[in-house]
Design a protein around this motif. Structure first.
Motif, PDB file in Angstrom:
ATOM      1  N   LYS A 199     -16.209  -3.367   5.709  1.00 11.89           N
ATOM      2  CA  LYS A 199     -16.315  -4.568   6.260  1.00 11.89           C
ATOM      3  C   LYS A 199     -14.688  -5.178   6.914  1.00 11.89           C
ATOM      4  N   SER A 200     -14.817  -5.992   7.571  1.00  8.39           N
ATOM      5  CA  SER A 200     -13.585  -6.378   8.395  1.00  8.39           C
ATOM      6  C   SER A 200     -12.452  -6.723   7.195  1.00  8.39           C
ATOM      7  N   GLU A 201     -12.773  -7.244   5.973  1.00 13.66           N
ATOM      8  CA  GLU A 201     -11.923  -7.753   4.966  1.00 13.66           C
ATOM      9  C   GLU A 201     -11.351  -6.464   4.153  1.00 13.66           C
ATOM     10  N   ASP A 202     -11.717  -5.326   4.666  1.00 14.40           N
ATOM     11  CA  ASP A 202     -11.198  -3.848   4.191  1.00 14.40           C
ATOM     12  C   ASP A 202     -10.071  -3.423   5.079  1.00 14.40           C
ATOM     13  N   THR A 203      -9.698  -4.269   6.133  1.00 11.51           N
ATOM     14  CA  THR A 203      -8.596  -3.808   6.893  1.00 11.51           C
ATOM     15  C   THR A 203      -7.295  -4.145   6.145  1.00 11.51           C
ATOM     16  N   ALA A 204      -6.434  -3.047   6.062  1.00  7.68           N
ATOM     17  CA  ALA A 204      -5.397  -3.028   5.279  1.00  7.68           C
ATOM     18  C   ALA A 204      -4.633  -1.554   5.226  1.00  7.68           C
ATOM     19  N   VAL A 205      -3.409  -1.439   4.915  1.00  9.13           N
ATOM     20  CA  VAL A 205      -2.561  -0.175   4.662  1.00  9.13           C
ATOM     21  C   VAL A 205      -3.131   0.286   3.233  1.00  9.13           C
ATOM     22  N   TYR A 206      -3.618   1.398   3.139  1.00 10.17           N
ATOM     23  CA  TYR A 206      -3.840   2.203   2.005  1.00 10.17           C
ATOM     24  C   TYR A 206      -3.048   3.090   1.358  1.00 10.17           C
ATOM     25  N   TYR A 207      -2.720   2.993   0.209  1.00  8.21           N
ATOM     26  CA  TYR A 207      -1.694   3.692  -0.348  1.00  8.21           C
ATOM     27  C   TYR A 207      -2.227   4.615  -1.702  1.00  8.21           C
ATOM     28  N   THR A 242      -1.972  -0.222 -13.151  1.00 10.07           N
ATOM     29  CA  THR A 242      -1.231  -1.502 -12.850  1.00 10.07           C
ATOM     30  C   THR A 242       0.163  -1.026 -12.506  1.00 10.07           C
ATOM     31  N   THR A 243       1.115  -0.055 -12.745  1.00  9.38           N
ATOM     32  CA  THR A 243       2.339   0.259 -12.363  1.00  9.38           C
ATOM     33  C   THR A 243       2.631   1.948 -12.184  1.00  9.38           C
ATOM     34  N   PRO A 244       1.880   2.362 -10.868  1.00  5.53           N
ATOM     35  CA  PRO A 244       1.890   3.500 -10.871  1.00  5.53           C
ATOM     36  C   PRO A 244       3.698   4.153 -10.606  1.00  5.53           C
ATOM     37  N   TYR A 245       3.777   5.401 -10.826  1.00  3.63           N
ATOM     38  CA  TYR A 245       5.163   6.105 -10.872  1.00  3.63           C
ATOM     39  C   TYR A 245       5.277   6.283  -9.317  1.00  3.63           C
ATOM     40  N   TYR A 246       4.353   6.942  -8.617  1.00  3.91           N
ATOM     41  CA  TYR A 246       4.781   7.548  -7.427  1.00  3.91           C
ATOM     42  C   TYR A 246       3.888   6.707  -6.222  1.00  3.91           C
ATOM     43  N   TRP A 247       4.224   6.659  -5.113  1.00  6.19           N
ATOM     44  CA  TRP A 247       3.733   6.107  -3.765  1.00  6.19           C
ATOM     45  C   TRP A 247       3.701   6.983  -2.845  1.00  6.19           C
ATOM     46  N   GLY A 248       2.560   7.008  -1.920  1.00  2.62           N
ATOM     47  CA  GLY A 248       2.562   7.500  -0.771  1.00  2.62           C
ATOM     48  C   GLY A 248       3.035   6.511   0.466  1.00  2.62           C
ATOM     49  N   GLN A 249       3.069   6.827   1.796  1.00  2.00           N
ATOM     50  CA  GLN A 249       3.592   5.877   2.663  1.00  2.00           C
ATOM     51  C   GLN A 249       2.402   4.832   3.064  1.00  2.00           C
ATOM     52  N   GLY A 250       1.105   5.292   2.993  1.00  6.10           N
ATOM     53  CA  GLY A 250       0.089   4.619   3.217  1.00  6.10           C
ATOM     54  C   GLY A 250      -0.451   5.070   4.765  1.00  6.10           C
ATOM     55  N   THR A 251      -1.662   4.730   4.788  1.00  3.86           N
ATOM     56  CA  THR A 251      -2.376   4.893   6.000  1.00  3.86           C
ATOM     57  C   THR A 251      -3.248   3.688   6.402  1.00  3.86           C
ATOM     58  N   GLN A 252      -3.152   3.325   7.633  1.00  5.15           N
ATOM     59  CA  GLN A 252      -3.587   2.242   8.168  1.00  5.15           C
ATOM     60  C   GLN A 252      -5.218   2.331   8.332  1.00  5.15           C
ATOM     61  N   VAL A 253      -6.001   1.338   7.922  1.00  9.17           N
ATOM     62  CA  VAL A 253      -7.408   1.320   8.136  1.00  9.17           C
ATOM     63  C   VAL A 253      -7.716   0.050   8.869  1.00  9.17           C
ATOM     64  N   THR A 254      -8.462  -0.102   9.813  1.00  8.78           N
ATOM     65  CA  THR A 254      -8.851  -1.286  10.497  1.00  8.78           C
ATOM     66  C   THR A 254     -10.176  -1.309  10.865  1.00  8.78           C
ATOM     67  N   VAL A 255     -10.770  -2.217  10.384  1.00  6.08           N
ATOM     68  CA  VAL A 255     -12.292  -2.471  10.744  1.00  6.08           C
ATOM     69  C   VAL A 255     -12.604  -3.538  11.567  1.00  6.08           C
ATOM     70  N   SER A 256     -13.105  -3.175  12.629  1.00  2.31           N
ATOM     71  CA  SER A 256     -13.554  -4.191  13.458  1.00  2.31           C
ATOM     72  C   SER A 256     -14.819  -4.876  13.309  1.00  2.31           C
ATOM     73  N   SER A 257     -14.922  -6.177  13.647  1.00  2.00           N
ATOM     74  CA  SER A 257     -16.413  -6.829  13.250  1.00  2.00           C
ATOM     75  C   SER A 257     -17.161  -6.824  14.709  1.00  2.00           C
TER      76      SER A 257
END
Length: 122
Positions: free
Chosen positions: A87-95, A107-122
């Motif tokens: 859905k369009s509201e799923d548009t975000a950077v995913y980590y 709640t408070t992860p130790y490690y994070w990735g840099q993220g990947t962009q997901v864009t959902v067009s309506s």
């Protein structure tokens, strides 16, 4: 030390699917709980999904339950997020995230990735 690298993001039409991947390096991957979070434009980063070290239990935010699936391949040190009926509201950077136990990855992860962009067009 654990390093995370996400891939698989992109532009997709509403109703479509994407599969995100998280490549994990580090000797202790198989003992870590793993998760996915996302940050929508102008909003805080929020929990999406998590999986125990064994893969036996999974957890989801209500907003994605029934549409997203998290799984892991300990042998190849990979974590995945299958996203269906986007859905369009799923548009975000995913980590991708990692922590020594399930409570922490929720709640408070130790490690994070840099993220990947997901864009959902309506």
């Amino acid at each position: 030390q654990v390093q995370l690298a996400e891939s698989g993001g992109g532009l997709v039409q509403a109703g479509g699917s994407l599969r995100l991947s998280c490549d994990v390096s580090g000797r202790t991957f198989s003992s870590y709980a793993m998760g996915w979070f996302r940050r929508a434009p102008g909003k805080e980063r929020n929990f999406i999904a998590a999986i125990t070290w064994s893969g036996e239990r999974t957890y989801y935010a209500d907003s994605v339950k029934g549409r997203f699936t998290i799984d892991r391949d300990n042998a190849n040190k990979m974590v995945y997020l299958q996203m269906n009926n986007l859905k369009s509201e799923d548009t975000a950077v995913y980590y991708c995230a990692a922590a020594p136990n399930t409570n922490m990855v929720l709640t408070t992860p130790y490690y994070w990735g840099q993220g990947t962009q997901v864009t959902v067009s309506s």
